[in-house]
Design an enzyme around this catalytic site. Sequence first.
Site, PDB file in Angstrom:
ATOM      1  N   CYS A   2       0.707  -1.300  -0.116  1.00 20.36           N
ATOM      2  CA  CYS A   2       0.043  -0.125   0.065  1.00 20.36           C
ATOM      3  C   CYS A   2       0.973   1.250  -0.144  1.00 20.36           C
ATOM      4  O   CYS A   2       2.059   0.982   0.008  1.00 20.36           O
ATOM      5  CB  CYS A   2      -0.947   0.020   1.332  1.00 20.36           C
ATOM      6  N   GLY A  28      -0.751   0.412  -5.013  1.00 18.92           N
ATOM      7  CA  GLY A  28      -1.897   0.098  -4.989  1.00 18.92           C
ATOM      8  C   GLY A  28      -2.939   0.711  -5.622  1.00 18.92           C
ATOM      9  O   GLY A  28      -3.074   1.783  -5.776  1.00 18.92           O
ATOM     10  N   ASN A 101       0.812   0.291   5.936  1.00 19.79           N
ATOM     11  CA  ASN A 101       1.456  -0.584   4.910  1.00 19.79           C
ATOM     12  C   ASN A 101       2.185  -1.506   5.474  1.00 19.79           C
ATOM     13  O   ASN A 101       3.065  -1.299   6.248  1.00 19.79           O
ATOM     14  CB  ASN A 101       2.360   0.582   4.181  1.00 19.79           C
ATOM     15  N   GLY A 102       1.630  -2.846   5.258  1.00 21.89           N
ATOM     16  CA  GLY A 102       2.504  -3.833   5.505  1.00 21.89           C
ATOM     17  C   GLY A 102       1.671  -4.903   6.090  1.00 21.89           C
ATOM     18  O   GLY A 102       0.488  -4.993   5.637  1.00 21.89           O
ATOM     19  N   TYR A 257      10.870  -4.424  -7.730  1.00 23.73           N
ATOM     20  CA  TYR A 257       9.692  -4.177  -8.384  1.00 23.73           C
ATOM     21  C   TYR A 257       8.848  -3.020  -7.856  1.00 23.73           C
ATOM     22  O   TYR A 257       8.410  -2.324  -8.603  1.00 23.73           O
ATOM     23  CB  TYR A 257       9.040  -5.376  -8.208  1.00 23.73           C
ATOM     24  N   ASP A 365      12.578  -9.889 -17.385  1.00 26.81           N
ATOM     25  CA  ASP A 365      11.708  -9.171 -16.568  1.00 26.81           C
ATOM     26  C   ASP A 365      12.281  -9.042 -15.259  1.00 26.81           C
ATOM     27  O   ASP A 365      13.489  -9.542 -14.715  1.00 26.81           O
ATOM     28  CB  ASP A 365      10.279 -10.298 -16.255  1.00 26.81           C
ATOM     29  N   ASP A 366      11.690  -8.159 -14.142  1.00 30.83           N
ATOM     30  CA  ASP A 366      12.229  -7.987 -12.886  1.00 30.83           C
ATOM     31  C   ASP A 366      12.082  -9.202 -12.075  1.00 30.83           C
ATOM     32  O   ASP A 366      13.120  -9.429 -11.287  1.00 30.83           O
ATOM     33  CB  ASP A 366      11.691  -6.792 -12.267  1.00 30.83           C
TER      34      ASP A 366
HETATM   35  P1  AMP Z   1       4.676 -13.701 -13.848  1.00 33.28           P
HETATM   36  O1  AMP Z   1       5.310 -13.740 -14.767  1.00 33.28           O
HETATM   37  O2  AMP Z   1       3.258 -13.903 -13.850  1.00 33.28           O
HETATM   38  O3  AMP Z   1       5.195 -14.114 -12.523  1.00 33.28           O
HETATM   39  O4  AMP Z   1       4.559 -12.103 -13.361  1.00 33.28           O
HETATM   40  C1  AMP Z   1       5.863 -11.635 -13.182  1.00 33.28           C
HETATM   41  C2  AMP Z   1       5.431 -10.051 -13.139  1.00 33.28           C
HETATM   42  O5  AMP Z   1       4.550  -9.609 -12.007  1.00 33.28           O
HETATM   43  C3  AMP Z   1       6.772  -9.267 -12.847  1.00 33.28           C
HETATM   44  O6  AMP Z   1       6.919  -8.008 -13.519  1.00 33.28           O
HETATM   45  C4  AMP Z   1       6.693  -8.875 -11.232  1.00 33.28           C
HETATM   46  O7  AMP Z   1       7.595  -8.070 -10.869  1.00 33.28           O
HETATM   47  C5  AMP Z   1       5.037  -8.691 -11.114  1.00 33.28           C
HETATM   48  N1  AMP Z   1       5.019  -8.980  -9.746  1.00 33.28           N
HETATM   49  C6  AMP Z   1       5.381  -8.268  -8.713  1.00 33.28           C
HETATM   50  N2  AMP Z   1       5.068  -8.470  -7.573  1.00 33.28           N
HETATM   51  C7  AMP Z   1       3.894  -9.432  -8.020  1.00 33.28           C
HETATM   52  C8  AMP Z   1       3.141 -10.177  -7.091  1.00 33.28           C
HETATM   53  N3  AMP Z   1       3.007  -9.735  -5.659  1.00 33.28           N
HETATM   54  N4  AMP Z   1       2.271 -10.975  -7.637  1.00 33.28           N
HETATM   55  C9  AMP Z   1       2.515 -11.339  -8.831  1.00 33.28           C
HETATM   56  N5  AMP Z   1       3.439 -10.612  -9.813  1.00 33.28           N
HETATM   57  C10 AMP Z   1       3.883  -9.756  -9.342  1.00 33.28           C
END
Ligand code: AMP
Length: 507
Positions: A2, A28, A101-102, A257, A365-366
């Site tokens: 949040c 959020g 937040n948390g 992220y 991707d991150d």
């Molecule tokens: P996926 O390939 O479906 O695992 O999606 C990955 C992407 O969703 C990345 O860009 C992640 O950084 C982002 N992401 C970050 N936090 C979450 C989360 N809590 N739940 C799902 N995806 C997230």
Amino acid sequence: MCGIVGIVAKSNVNQELYDALTVLQHRGQDAAGIVTWSEGRLNQRKGNGLVKDVFRRRHMESLQGNVGIGHIRYPTAGGSSPALAQPFYVNSPYGISLAHNGNLTNTEELSRELFRSDLRHLNTNSDSEVILNIFAHELQCLGKLSPSAEDVFAAVSGVHKRCRGGYAVISLIANYGVVAFRDPHGIRPIVFGSRDGKKGKEYMVASESVALDVLGFKLERDIAPGEAIYIDLEGNFHSHQCAEAIVVSPCIFEHVYFSRPDSIMDGVSVYKTRLRQGEKLAEKVERLRPDHDIDVIIPIPDSSRIAAQLMAHNLDIKFREGLIKNRYIGRTFIMPGQSQRKKSVRQKLNAIGLEFSGKNVMLVDDSIVRGTTCKQIIQMARDAGAAKVYFASAAPPVRYPNVYGIDMPSADELIAHGKTEDEICELIGADWLVYQDLDDLIDSSSEGNPEITQFDCSVFDGNYITGDVDQEYLDQLARARSDANKSLNDDNEEDDAVIGLHNDGTD
Ligand code: AMP
């Protein structure tokens, strides 16, 4: 996750709170709320939706006052009912409004205590309501007609003694001031800043420094783990360390992220951590496959772009924007329910065929969480004609649930849980999968501030710093927060359940 904000100024803060929440909107998108204080009244507006949808002109006009707090919600507990929108409020003692937040890890035990010993009622299953009532109880026990800064800090010390987990909190005590505090491990972020207004010094507290930048406040510093700051209504600033055992351990996933790259957290530039993540990924690719045949590096927009750029630069490989994002669709992970998530990836991203056709592409991707997005994007790359599709994740495998406020609740929903990297590679359909090493990720962050020797990396290594997380807790969390349970809760939405405030909750 949040976003929270608080401002103590010398003129109306409604517009600035609104602007700050908009800047924090990436944290959020489920609900938003603002509470201000003026002429002995707390004024409130909150509801489900984006900041721009929750507040209309008439709401803004009703949010009079030079002091206020705000919240934007991303649901980690209890689904998306409007009754869970924050700030929350209790009328005793003094009238306290609170934004959090948390996530607390001992919510059940605290809820029981609140009911049995503290004689307090909880109206939701939100741990934010728990922390509000604990704070209120601790303050009430002091039995003061007017609380001093010392009293407020004593109450925060009481919160730290009773609550476990990750929490950053901003609270408005009617007639007295704004208090903000952070859990003793500093898991969740919170910063404060000030500016010299025409009528005196003004203060702002927020989840991320970017909100301070945009509103013209100078970042003073982070609130230290366990510390509380208190700004009274005259604008006097007080601070105090309220925790006994402090083990600094900020959440590393903020750098991966959640946070905006233009934020500075605990002295660490998020932007620079992402650059270093790219640097380390490049080194790993060179180490593992010095004779790799990658033709082009393509980021998955947006959070991975910074790491992907540096990776491409250091490997001397072309960097191309091969995936174009529709900016008008929300972050996919925020949509509850796996089927909705699947659908929205297609709506959100489209491939530029030219950049894929006949090429060996490395997608970056991150992180990989559930694996839904990356699987579909890999397929999209193949459909666009890629010869080979490699995949790099700037974070290590996410194998364990998050219990400190990030929505990764059930191990079963994480693609990497209990799997080897080869198995994950096969599941997502990539020709090669490169994950960041955890040590490299930690180095990417700690280089920014060598004084931080430890980060909360629990989603990667399963070590929960609060020491109270066992399998029983994880199972219970998984049940409460599974996608299935979320959609059940969402189907049972009720209207605002706010009691006792001057509440312009009509739509
Ligand atoms: P996926 O390939 O479906 O695992 O999606 C990955 C992407 O969703 C990345 O860009 C992640 O950084 C982002 N992401 C970050 N936090 C979450 C989360 N809590 N739940 C799902 N995806 C997230």
